[in-house]
Design an enzyme around this catalytic site. Sequence first.
Site, PDB file in Angstrom:
ATOM      1  N   ILE A  16      26.719  41.230   0.227  1.00 25.20           N
ATOM      2  CA  ILE A  16      25.459  41.063   0.769  1.00 25.20           C
ATOM      3  C   ILE A  16      24.701  39.828   0.772  1.00 25.20           C
ATOM      4  O   ILE A  16      24.320  39.279   1.764  1.00 25.20           O
ATOM      5  CB  ILE A  16      24.528  42.132   0.086  1.00 25.20           C
ATOM      6  N   GLY A  19      24.269  34.137  -4.974  1.00 27.63           N
ATOM      7  CA  GLY A  19      23.001  33.448  -5.630  1.00 27.63           C
ATOM      8  C   GLY A  19      23.981  32.505  -6.731  1.00 27.63           C
ATOM      9  O   GLY A  19      25.185  32.375  -6.870  1.00 27.63           O
ATOM     10  N   GLY A  20      22.989  31.529  -7.465  1.00 25.91           N
ATOM     11  CA  GLY A  20      23.540  30.763  -8.424  1.00 25.91           C
ATOM     12  C   GLY A  20      24.324  31.449  -9.597  1.00 25.91           C
ATOM     13  O   GLY A  20      25.208  30.750 -10.194  1.00 25.91           O
ATOM     14  N   THR A  23      27.072  37.316  -7.597  1.00 24.31           N
ATOM     15  CA  THR A  23      26.915  37.708  -5.903  1.00 24.31           C
ATOM     16  C   THR A  23      26.794  39.312  -5.800  1.00 24.31           C
ATOM     17  O   THR A  23      27.263  39.883  -6.726  1.00 24.31           O
ATOM     18  CB  THR A  23      28.523  37.527  -5.849  1.00 24.31           C
ATOM     19  N   VAL A  24      26.010  39.723  -4.807  1.00 25.14           N
ATOM     20  CA  VAL A  24      25.601  40.952  -4.652  1.00 25.14           C
ATOM     21  C   VAL A  24      26.440  41.646  -3.506  1.00 25.14           C
ATOM     22  O   VAL A  24      26.686  41.116  -2.434  1.00 25.14           O
ATOM     23  CB  VAL A  24      24.175  41.074  -4.187  1.00 25.14           C
ATOM     24  N   ASP A 133      10.120  34.298 -11.294  1.00 26.45           N
ATOM     25  CA  ASP A 133      10.814  33.698 -10.114  1.00 26.45           C
ATOM     26  C   ASP A 133      10.300  34.229  -8.661  1.00 26.45           C
ATOM     27  O   ASP A 133      11.215  34.734  -7.976  1.00 26.45           O
ATOM     28  CB  ASP A 133      12.330  33.796 -10.245  1.00 26.45           C
TER      29      ASP A 133
END
Length: 637
Positions: A16, A19-20, A23-24, A133
Site C-alpha cells: 500500500i 515510509g521511513g 512498509t504497509v 506528526d
Amino acid sequence: MIGRLIDGRYQVRSRIARGGMATVYLATDLRLERRVAIKIMHGHLADDSTFKNRFVQEARQAARLAHPNVVNVFDQGQDSDMAYLVMEYLPGITLRDLIKDRGTLTTEQTLDIMEAILSGLSAAHKAGIVHRDLKPENVLLADDGRIKIGDFGLARAASANTATGQALLGTIAYLSPELVTRGIADTRSDIYALGIMMFEMLTGEQPFQGEQPMQIAYQHANDTVPLPSSKNPRVPVELDELVLWSTEKDPEKRPRDAKAFLDQVLEVSRHLHENGGTLAVGSTAVMPAALATELLETDRFSTAESNAETQAFTQKARHKTGPVVDDSATALTAAAARRRRRGGWIFGLVILLAALAAGTGWYFSAGPGGFVTIPVVRGMAPELAQQQLEELGFEVASEQRSDVEIPAGTVSGSSPDGQTTAQKGTQVTLYVSSGPKMIAVTDVVGMPEDQARAALADFAIGDSIRQFSDQAAGVVLAATDGAGQPLPAEYGERQPITLVVSAGAIPDVAGLSVDDATAALTQAGLTVSPDQQEDFSDDVDAGLVIGAITQTDPVRANDPMVLNVSKGPDLVEVPDVSGVNVAEGKATLEAAGFTVEVNSIIPEGGWGLPGLVVSSTDPAGGEQLKRGSTVTIQASL
C-alpha cells in the site's frame, strides 16, 4: 514479501505505502477472514532498539484509543526478526490526495474534516497522548465517508514533552515554534499542526515555503501565519480567526487541547449555518477569548507607539477593557517603559534567533540534517552502491526486484531515485535485479501462429521461421529461446522467443518439365540449384523431373533444392552368346548388366558338344532389355 504468511495468520497481498520506518501492506487475516493493513518494520531497523521501541510504542499508544475517528490497531507481534503491526484497512485516499486533486476545499468541507480530526484527536489528548506528526498524509478519507487519524509512530505521553535531540521529528511544514526552538511538544503542538493543515485546506498551499527545510523552520519560529483570506478571498473571517488562534507562536495563547478547539469549530459551524454560510465581516461573536485579548493587546501596543495618539489609545482601551489611567503623562511614561522592556526582550530574541539560525543552518547543511543529491546507482554492484550511499550519509536497505534489462545481481535502481535530493539519514532502498521475472510458458505447438503470439504476449517474439512440413501452413511446429533451444516450463519476462511455423508441404514436381518445376519451387519460397541430378526412370519420360532433392534437414524458406531429371528407362542390348562356352557366355551377359540363368538341354538332333551355349533366349541376342533383367541361356549337356 508479497504472498508471505506472517505469523501463520496474515497473508500479504499487495503493498500500500512505504515510509521511513516501515512498509504497509494489504493482507488477509486468515483466522477472522477479513482484510487488514499490516505495517512491517524495515529489516535494517529491527536491530536498532530506538526504532523498535518506537514501533512497539505506536501499537500501544494507538491500542489505547477506541474512537471512530482513529485507525484501529488489532494486533502487534514479531515473526522471526520482523516486527509488525496489524491495523484496520481503510480503502480510500488521504487528505493530501484530496488537496492535490481539489486545490482548495470549501468552508463546509474544511469544517467537516476538522470536526472529524479533532474528535479523534480529542480522544488521544484525553488519553494523555500527543500525536506529534499531524499532517494531511496521516488523515485517511475512506470510500464510505469515514475520516480517521493514523500513524501514531511519533506519539508520546503528554507528560513526556521534552524531546531533547529530537526537535525536528515530524514534518517540517507542520512543526510548531516550540518544537523548532526548544524541542518541546504537548497537546498545543498538535493544535498548531492542525492550524497549518486548516490553512492548507482553505488555500491549497502551505503558509511557509522555502527551498530548504531550514528556511521553513525559521519562518515557523519567527513569522506569523498569514490570514487564509489573503490567499482565498472566499474564506470567512471566522475561519481566519480559527487559523490565527490555533497557530499562535505562544503555546499559551492557543487552544489548550483538541477538545477546546473542537468546541470552537462546532460553534463556528453553527453560526455559519445560521447565517447562511457567512457572518458579517469583523464579527467576533465566536472569537475565542484568548484571541480577542491578543487583538486588544495588539491595538494597545500599536496605539501607544504614537505620543500624539495617547489619548485615543486611552479612550479605546477604556472602551474595551474598563477604566485605565487618565493622566496623559502617566500613560506616556508607561508606554516608554514598555518599549524599553520590549527592546531588551527583542534584543535577546534576536541573539537567540541568530544562534538558532546558525545551528539550524549547520544542521541542514554540513550536519546530519543536510540535504544531499542521491547518485545514480543503476548498473552498479550492490556493495559499491551501498558504500557510495553510506559515505554520503544515507541509511541503505536492499530489496530484490525483477528487471528485464539489468543482469541479475546488479543494482537496477533506487528509491528515492538517483538525482533527487534527500536529507542525510534518509533510508535509500537499493533494488538488486533478480533478472527477468519468470513466467509460465504456454505450450503453443499445434496452434495457429496468431493464437500462439497472443498466448506468449509476455515475451519478446521475433520474426517466425518458416519450415516445410506435413502440417498445414501457419501451424506452430516449435518455440525456441534466444539460443535456439526448446523453451523451459518457465521463462524470463520479455525474453526472446522464436516461433517455427509450418510453410506447408514441399511442392510435388514429379512429371513436370524443368522450367515448370523450377517455377513451382521458387513460388513456394525455395531456391533451385542450377546443377541437376539425372537418373534413369521407368515411370518418367526422359527430360522430365523425377522429383526435387532436399539439401537441408529440416527444409526452411530459401533453402536450396536440386532437380532430379529423368533419363528414361535404362535399356541395354542383349549380347549374342550362341556357340560359346557357357562360362564365357554367362560372363559376357553379366558384364552387360544382366542376371543370368543357365538351363541344360539336349540339343535337337542328338548330343552336342557338352558345355556350349546352344542359344540365348528370353530374349534373344540383339534385343533391348532393361539393365538388371534376367537372361536365360540354353546349354548343351
